[in-house]
Each structure stands twice: as C-alpha cells, then as structure tokens.
Enzyme design. Structure first.
Site, PDB file in Angstrom:
ATOM      1  N   TYR A 136      -0.054  -5.934  -3.076  1.00  0.00           N
ATOM      2  CA  TYR A 136       0.324  -6.321  -1.735  1.00  0.00           C
ATOM      3  C   TYR A 136      -0.669  -5.931  -0.780  1.00  0.00           C
ATOM      4  O   TYR A 136      -1.377  -4.952  -0.866  1.00  0.00           O
ATOM      5  CB  TYR A 136       1.510  -5.939  -1.248  1.00  0.00           C
TER       6      TYR A 136
ATOM      7  N   TYR B 140       4.653  -5.670 -10.735  1.00  0.00           N
ATOM      8  CA  TYR B 140       4.347  -4.493 -10.358  1.00  0.00           C
ATOM      9  C   TYR B 140       5.465  -3.355 -10.503  1.00  0.00           C
ATOM     10  O   TYR B 140       6.659  -3.783 -10.565  1.00  0.00           O
ATOM     11  CB  TYR B 140       3.814  -4.417  -8.898  1.00  0.00           C
TER      12      TYR B 140
ATOM     13  N   ARG C  15       8.943  -4.909 -11.182  1.00  0.00           N
ATOM     14  CA  ARG C  15       9.468  -6.225 -10.681  1.00  0.00           C
ATOM     15  C   ARG C  15       9.152  -7.428 -11.352  1.00  0.00           C
ATOM     16  O   ARG C  15       7.903  -7.338 -11.461  1.00  0.00           O
ATOM     17  CB  ARG C  15       9.123  -6.226  -9.043  1.00  0.00           C
TER      18      ARG C  15
ATOM     19  N   HIS D  19       7.522 -12.532  -8.335  1.00  0.00           N
ATOM     20  CA  HIS D  19       8.305 -13.045  -7.262  1.00  0.00           C
ATOM     21  C   HIS D  19       7.588 -13.455  -6.168  1.00  0.00           C
ATOM     22  O   HIS D  19       6.703 -12.924  -5.759  1.00  0.00           O
ATOM     23  CB  HIS D  19       9.380 -12.229  -6.892  1.00  0.00           C
TER      24      HIS D  19
ATOM     25  N   HIS E  35       8.611 -14.028  -1.943  1.00  0.00           N
ATOM     26  CA  HIS E  35       9.711 -13.644  -1.023  1.00  0.00           C
ATOM     27  C   HIS E  35       9.739 -15.042  -0.013  1.00  0.00           C
ATOM     28  O   HIS E  35       8.741 -15.514   0.417  1.00  0.00           O
ATOM     29  CB  HIS E  35       9.440 -12.630  -0.047  1.00  0.00           C
TER      30      HIS E  35
END
Lengths: 206, 242
Positions: free
Chosen positions: B108, B147, B157, B160, B162
C-alpha cells in the site's frame, strides 16, 4: 411450497482496515492525488448559526486511543434542514452537512469545524434535540458504528428527545452528550467515544 | 400520521458480528452492549449527495491517475465494474463509489505500511466514480497482490479492493471488500470469515467477466453491490413532520 420472494441481500460489510486513508483521505496517507478531497468542509462559508468545533478520541477496550479511525458526520443546518432532496426547505449555498475526519496518528485525537445544527422533526411529530449523526469505521470494526452527538447546553431539548429517551439506562444517556467549552475564543465541544467497558458509548442499529 | 419511506432493517445475521476473535483486532474494538434499534427519522433517511463537480473524470482510472505522463501502473490490467442496486433490485444512480487497494506486489502507498514489496512510483491506489443512470460503475486498475499481515503468525490477505458506497441515505452507508474468483486465500482469510454465512461470503467474490474484457488489453471482473432496500411508500409520503 410458497412463491419465492425476489429481494436481493445487502452486500456484507467488511472492515475498513488500517489503510482506509488511502481511499478516503489520501492526503493523510502521505500523498496528494485528488484536486479536491471530500468532506473537509461540512458547513461551507455561508452557513448561519453558531460556529463550533467538536473534538474527541475513540477509546478501545484496553483504554487506549484508537489511532486509525475514520469518522463521518451528517447533520442538519442551523434551521434543522438536511441538504437532501427529500427534506423540504433550503440550505445555504455550500452547506453539505457531511464531513469526514481521521484521527491523529500519534494521539488519536480527531476534530472538525461546523455549525451547531438546529432541531429536526422526529417520528410521531416530536422534535429531536440538536444532534450530529456519526459513523465510525476502523481496522477491527466489522460493520460501521452509528451514534449521535448531542450537546450539553441543550438540557431541555435533550430531556425531551425521543431517541435519548429510548435508552433505558440514564447513565448511558450521558455517553451521547458532548461537553461545551471554550478555547482561544472558539466554542469547542468534547465528545469521547468508548467502544467497550462500563461507559461504552450507545451505538444504534439504524 | 403518515410514516416516512424507511429502509429495510439491516440483517445482522448476514453481516459479521462485532466480536470475531479469529480476526484478533476486533476483540478490543467491538461494542459489548447491544446496539439500540432505532426507527428511522429524517436523520437516517437523508444522506450526503455528490455531483460531477466533486470528482475528476480520470479519478476512476487507477492505472493512470497517479502515473507520470506517458507512464502507467505495473501489474495485471483489470477492469472492475458492476451495478449498484438496492435490495428491491432498483439501480442506485449517481452515488459515489470510492476504492482503495494495494499495488500488484501487495504494497500500500501508506506511511504506515512497511511491507518489503516495493512501492510502484506510478500507482497511487485510490479511485472514485459516480454511478451512471443505470447504477453502473467502472474502475480501471491493476489486480492487487496478496500480502502478509499480523494476525496469526502466517496470515495472508487474499487479493482485494476496498469499496466505500454512499447510497442515498446515511443508513445505506457501507464499506466492504471485493475479492477475486479462484483465489485460494479467500477461504483461509479471518476477515472474510467474520461473515458467518457461505452465501454471504460468496457475494464478495467478483466473477471473471470475459465479455467485458478488452481483447489483448485488459481483463475484467464484475462485482455488483447491493445496498439496503426501501419501502415503496417513498413516492407517496413526505418525511414526517414536514
């Protein structure tokens, strides 16, 4: 057998996670991408009424401030009118009544500037006391939490408020009432939110 | 006295409960007292509205909205598209959909993310768009990477994106996550598994949509979003008290 109802089911909620700022407040995540981030100005320059600031922290079950919360506020203007096509009446130009804030990464403090909302008609023809609706999301919160901010200088209106009066325990009603103070000539209300414990804030299923 | 057009109650057995110990962070952040059920007033039936002045037309193109001129984000190019509907199957028009995600390596762009996968200098990881008159939205982006995260010692995870959706009222406000068909990490994810019902979990998995791919260019996934429905009296009644 019976006929089948063909309603769809609401998309299930998932946590906003620790990086919610990237999507909803990228400036805070550490980069500039949009010309205009949304939600920084709730009332706009032309709003009537008393200019106020509301501040607080969100506290977890250990008693620690939560430092990765995002809060959204939704409120009526000083005349008790929501900036929404279904709510009769006009709001001032530039008044949106919606804002979003994040907490300080070091302290967990949040705060926003707005105008104090007016009373809005509730159900059964009973006026509600002035309030700001709040929606809280964060890592570890699976479904956004709804609560309301009321004001401690509105004791009479609060005592008659149909939502406050739904709360069976008087002790818990106090969790929804912000405390008025003054700093450098500005009106500042304090509203701390507790997610757990004896003084857990009242959250609503709306 | 007439009742306002209320939204159907949220099915709390369909959504995840607040306390889900396998997703460890929820343990100290989940209210322990019951939520107070509130019949809706104007405060819940209204909500913020947005228009095309609020956003830029390029905001939904995450391949380019943070890239240097002439550059683009690295990764598997995807279209994520779908329709925002309410529980009555009606399109939710002109509503704001916001998205954020990791880059193709699972990193991120956030000052709190320290994962060793590198930042992509041409990828910001956030986008936003208004649905059209039929409730459709579309993003162009790269498929995010999986990640690791600190839950169990070895937790990953699934890929995905959000998504944040407004609807027309504050009671429809929703944040969720969109997963991708065929990802073996979905079934192992403690955050996915906060949702008790398998059918509900399946609703968060976007389908590979070959018809929407652009041949030799971009692959597509379809992800429809359903917001709370509303009683039909909305067209006959005004909000009470007005």
């Amino acid at each position: 057998m019976v006929q089948k109802l063909d309603y769809l089911k609401e998309t299930p909620s998932q946590t906003a996670g620790p990086y919610v700022h990237i999507g909803l407040a990228p400036g805070a995540a550490g980069f500039e991408i949009y010309d205009k981030e949304l939600g920084w100005d709730i009332a706009g320059p032309n709003a009537k009424g008393e200019r106020i600031r509301v501040e607080g922290i969100v506290i977890d079950g250990i008693g620690s401030p939560i430092k990765d919360v995002l809060l959204e506020a939704w409120q009526a203007n000083a005349d008790g009118i929501y900036a929404h096509p279904e709510h009769p009446g006009e709001v001032e130009e530039g008044f949106r009544g919606w804002g979003r804030v994040i907490t300080d990464f070091e302290t967990g403090e949040w705060g926003f500037d707005t105008v104090k909302p007016g009373r809005v008609m509730g159900r059964s023809g009973k006026l509600m006391a002035p309030h700001i609706n709040l929606w809280i999301v964060a890592r570890g919160i699976n479904v956004g939490l709804n609560t309301r901010i009321y004001f401690d200088d509105e004791a009479e209106a609060n005592a008659a408020d149909p939502v406050i009066n739904l709360i069976e325990w008087e002790r818990r009603r106090a969790t929804l009432i912000a405390k008025r103070g003054e700093r450098d000539g500005q009106i500042v209300y304090r509203f701390d939110i507790k997610l757990q414990g004896q003084d857990e804030t009242v959250f609503f299923d709306i | 006295m007439k009742q306002p057009g209320e939204f159907y109650q949220r099915d709390r057995e369909w959504h995840p409960p607040a306390a889900t110990p396998d997703y460890k962070t929820s343990v100290t952040r989940s209210p322990e007292y019951s939520l107070l059920s509130l019949e809706q007033s104007a405060s819940e039936i209204t909500g913020p509205t947005f228009g095309h002045n609020d956003i830029d037309p390029l905001d939904n193109d995450m391949i380019h909205n943070y890239a240097q001129p002439g550059e683009s984000a690295i990764g598997e190019r995807i279209i994520l598209h779908g329709q925002v509907l309410d529980e009555n199957g009606r399109p939710v028009r002109n509503t704001l959909v916001e998205a954020w995600q990791a880059n193709a390596g699972g990193r991120y762009r956030h000052k709190k993310d320290t994962y060793l996968a590198p930042i992509d200098p041409n990828f910001g990881g956030c986008g936003r768009v208004l649905t059209d008159d039929e409730g459709y939205y579309v993003f162009r982006t790269v498929k995010p990477g999986a990640y690791p995260w600190r839950n169990w010692v070895n937790s990953w995870r699934p890929a995905h994106i959000h998504l944040s959706i407004f609807g027309t009222s504050f009671s429809q406000r929703l944040i969720t996550q969109c997963y991708f068909e065929g990802d073996p990490l979905i079934a192992r994810c403690p955050i996915v598994n906060t949702i008790p019902d398998q059918t509900a979990r399946d609703q968060l998995v976007a389908a590979l949509d070959m018809n929407a791919t652009i041949p030799l260019d971009t692959i597509a996934y379809k992800f429809d979003i359903v917001l709370r429905g509303r009683r039909s009296t909305v067209f006959e009644n005004r909000l009470e008290g007005n």
